[in-house]
Scaffold this active site. Structure first.
Site, short mmCIF file in Angstrom:
data_model
loop_
_atom_site.label_atom_id
_atom_site.label_comp_id
_atom_site.label_asym_id
_atom_site.label_seq_id
_atom_site.Cartn_x
_atom_site.Cartn_y
_atom_site.Cartn_z
CD GLU A 70 34.44 38.42 37.85
OE1 GLU A 70 35.08 38.33 39.04
OE2 GLU A 70 34.07 37.33 37.31
CE LYS A 160 35.31 34.00 35.77
NZ LYS A 160 34.85 34.72 36.91
CB CYS A 231 37.85 36.85 37.75
SG CYS A 231 38.06 36.46 39.66
#
Ligand code: CDV
Length: 376
Positions: A70, A160, A231
């Site tokens: 990330e 994300k 993540c």
């Protein structure tokens, strides 16, 4: 404090190029773990050189796909309070409808793309994306893209969805900040799986299958089905299941996970081992419950704002860790996997069409927070 050492399943590394079983779909994949990128001012050129070195190592091991962490190119800047818009802008790559994958031509990342193309290795990597809408609105996302070396272009983008942390900084002295809600907007692309050409031999194409009476006859025989997470997304069963429902075979995930935050309970080593435990638990459960492989790439070690866990890994569809990083520095974690191994779980315990009971799942999409039963 709970701490389990994962059982490493090395059987997946034994795939031989001599193996001619037509059912196998062999692929060598890697997580490119990056050690710390110490500060807000760490030179991008240094980071790029480290990434290119890992790509070169991947090429020597016949790796076909490398996953980077990330926000790969910089320190984990959401751990800092950055009030100056110009300073913040330096961490973002611009993009728009006219050039959705402008990142591939950016000075900050083009050398990596060029190297991947030269070596014939697909890559996925994370970066901060500054998107300008047609009407001029600017929206910042925490993004990952998938670059296909055989196509010479990005074939997928993911933004994300589950942004952790807070908008307002925690003003207590010495705390570790997590300000993703301040710097990013939740992703708007959902969990869209995609097929990647050129990774496995003899993949069934739409043209070959157009006369097949039973569409399920093609399952597990086409080009690999891939999904991306970033993540914190890996902790959410809903995200995995969205991919699982598209038959995902390989989930790619990069992360920056805090190893120690002084404001929380526990010593440094207790917090780190607990963070690693939850990381492994999430990746292993997600892979098992959706009968897919997954590749997890950390940014690890001590950056100026605090420390990050390592634990980069490749997980198989039975939920076992095939291979895991041994250091907190730059490290290539790789394995040869057989995507055909996804068929067992997809055809038995997690044959969704046979066993899911959607009539009982409406709460999952109608309700966000907890609603407890009434008090007695
Ligand atoms: N970068 C992250 O998403 N970090 C989160 C922490 C804050 C919980 C993670 O899931 O690792």
């Amino acid at each position: 404090m709970s701490s389990i050492r994962p059982r490493l399943d090395n059987s997946f590394r034994a795939a031989s190029p001599m193996d001619t079983n037509p059912e196998q779909r062999l692929l060598t994949v890697a997580a490119a773990q990056l050690g710390p990128i110490a500060s807000l001012n760490s030179p991008r050129s240094d980071v790029l050189a480290r990434m290119i070195k890992l790509l070169q190592q991947a090429s020597e091991k016949n790796v076909r796909l490398v996953v980077f962490p990330e926000l790969t190119f910089t320190t984990f800047f959401p751990s800092y309070v950055i009030d100056d818009p110009e300073q913040l802008a330096q961490f973002f790559e611009p993009a728009s409808q006219a050039e959705p994958y402008a990142v591939t031509n950016s000075l900050h990342s083009k050398p990596l793309i060029d190297k991947a193309a030269e070596l014939g290795i697909d890559i996925s990597f994370g970066y901060a994306e500054r998107w300008t809408e047609e009407d001029g609105r600017v929206i910042d996302y925490n993004t990952a893209v998938y670059y296909s070396a055989s196509q010479r272009r990005c074939v997928a983008k993911y933004r994300k969805v589950h942004l952790p942390g807070r908008y307002e900084p925690d003003r207590r002295p010495g705390v570790t900040q997590q300000l993703e809600k301040r710097y990013f907007t939740p992703g708007n692309l959902g969990f869209q799986a995609f097929r990647v050409p050129g990774l496995v031999g003899k993949a069934l194409k739409a043209e070959d299958a157009k006369d097949l009476a039973n569409p399920e006859g093609t399952w597990g025989r086409g080009d690999p089905i891939v999904g991306m997470l970033i993540c914190n997304d890996r902790r959410w069963a809903e995200a995995w299941r969205c991919y699982g429902l598209q038959g995902v075979e390989l989930v790619l995930e990069g992360y920056n996970t805090t190893a120690f935050a002084p404001q929380y309970e526990g010593t440094e080593s207790e917090q780190e081992s607990e963070a690693l435990f939850h990381h492994r638990l999430s990746c292993q459960a997600g892979s098992y419950q959706n009968a897919c492989f997954s590749v997890h790439a950390a940014k690890a070690g001590k950056e100026d704002h605090g420390s990050l866990i390592a634990g980069s890994s490749i997980v198989n569809p039975d939920g076992h860790i095939v291979v895991e990083s041994r250091t907190k520095g730059d490290e290539l974690v790789y394995a040869t996997i057989d995507l055909a191994r996804c068929r067992k779980g997809k055809g038995r315990v997690f044959a969704f069409d046979k066993h899911r009971r959607v009539e009982h799942y409406s709460r999952l999409v109608e309700q966000v927070g907890v609603e407890e039963p009434a008090l007695l």
